[in-house]
Design an enzyme around this catalytic site. Structure first.
Site: not given
Length: 218
Positions: A68, A110
């Site tokens: 990700s 993230k």
């Protein structure tokens, strides 16, 4: 006769002295063994307390799972995140953070896109914050272009960032996205994260050794 008696007394005294010395040696050995064991236990306790303090107030280990954040971070990389810096500097836009997902009980790596009070959305492969296009210097331009060259089943070029509707963040909310938008599971799916969910920032990768680097806001 007297000489023999004297020799016997000397021998007896020698035996007694030997026994005493043996007992003293046994006592010293036992004392040394107990001291070494105590020193070992003390060292273990000090190390344990140090680890607890460091991992709760300074840094925590990070294991990157998935793609990700690719190519910023790679699957199976190992590193540490900075807890202390997150508390001192706070959270800023573009920071790489470690966010705790309460539903999955996992730490996710993230990037901060939206800050408290912001309105965030994406349209035509562009991320907007407060109706202004977001500059994203941290994205790998070549990788983004390679994704956009691909076509879907309808023959249209694939978007690197699919459209998502406007989200207005509350005073304690942050909108997080992965750098690899085409595969990242992030705030687009689970919603904003609260400040308390952001447990650390920045990642120092130390393994594999050839990938050693500091990943910060750019």
């Amino acid at each position: 006769m007297e000489e023999n008696k004297e020799n016997m007394n000397q021998d007896y005294e020698a035996v007694i002295m030997h026994d005493i010395e043996s007992e003293d040696k046994d006592i010293k050995d036992e004392t040394n063994w107990k001291k070494e064991l105590f020193d070992l236990f003390k060292t273990f306790i000090i190390c344990l307390i140090t680890v607890i303090l460091l991992t709760n107030f300074v840094f925590k280990p990070v294991h990157v799972e998935g793609d990700s954040m690719y190519p910023t971070l790679h699957n199976d990389e190992l590193g540490i995140m900075n807890i202390f810096l997150r508390k001192i500097e706070g959270i800023q836009r573009q920071d790489v953070v470690i966010a705790y997902n309460k539903d999955t009980k996992e730490n996710w790596v993230k990037r901060v896109i939206g800050m408290p009070g912001d309105t965030v959305y994406a349209k035509d492969d562009v991320v907007y914050v407060n109706d202004q296009p977001l500059e994203e210097p941290y994205l790998d331009t070549d990788y983004v272009k390679s994704i956009r060259k691909n076509k879907d089943s309808n023959g249209n070029h694939v978007k690197f960032t699919e459209d998502f509707p406007k989200v207005t963040l509350k005073d304690d909310e942050y909108f997080l996205l992965g750098d690899n938008r085409v595969v990242s599971y992030d705030s687009r799916a689970v919603g904003p994260f609260h400040k308390d969910d952001l447990v650390g920032k920045d990642v120092y990768v130390f393994y594999p050794f050839q990938n050693m680097k500091m990943v910060r806001d750019k």
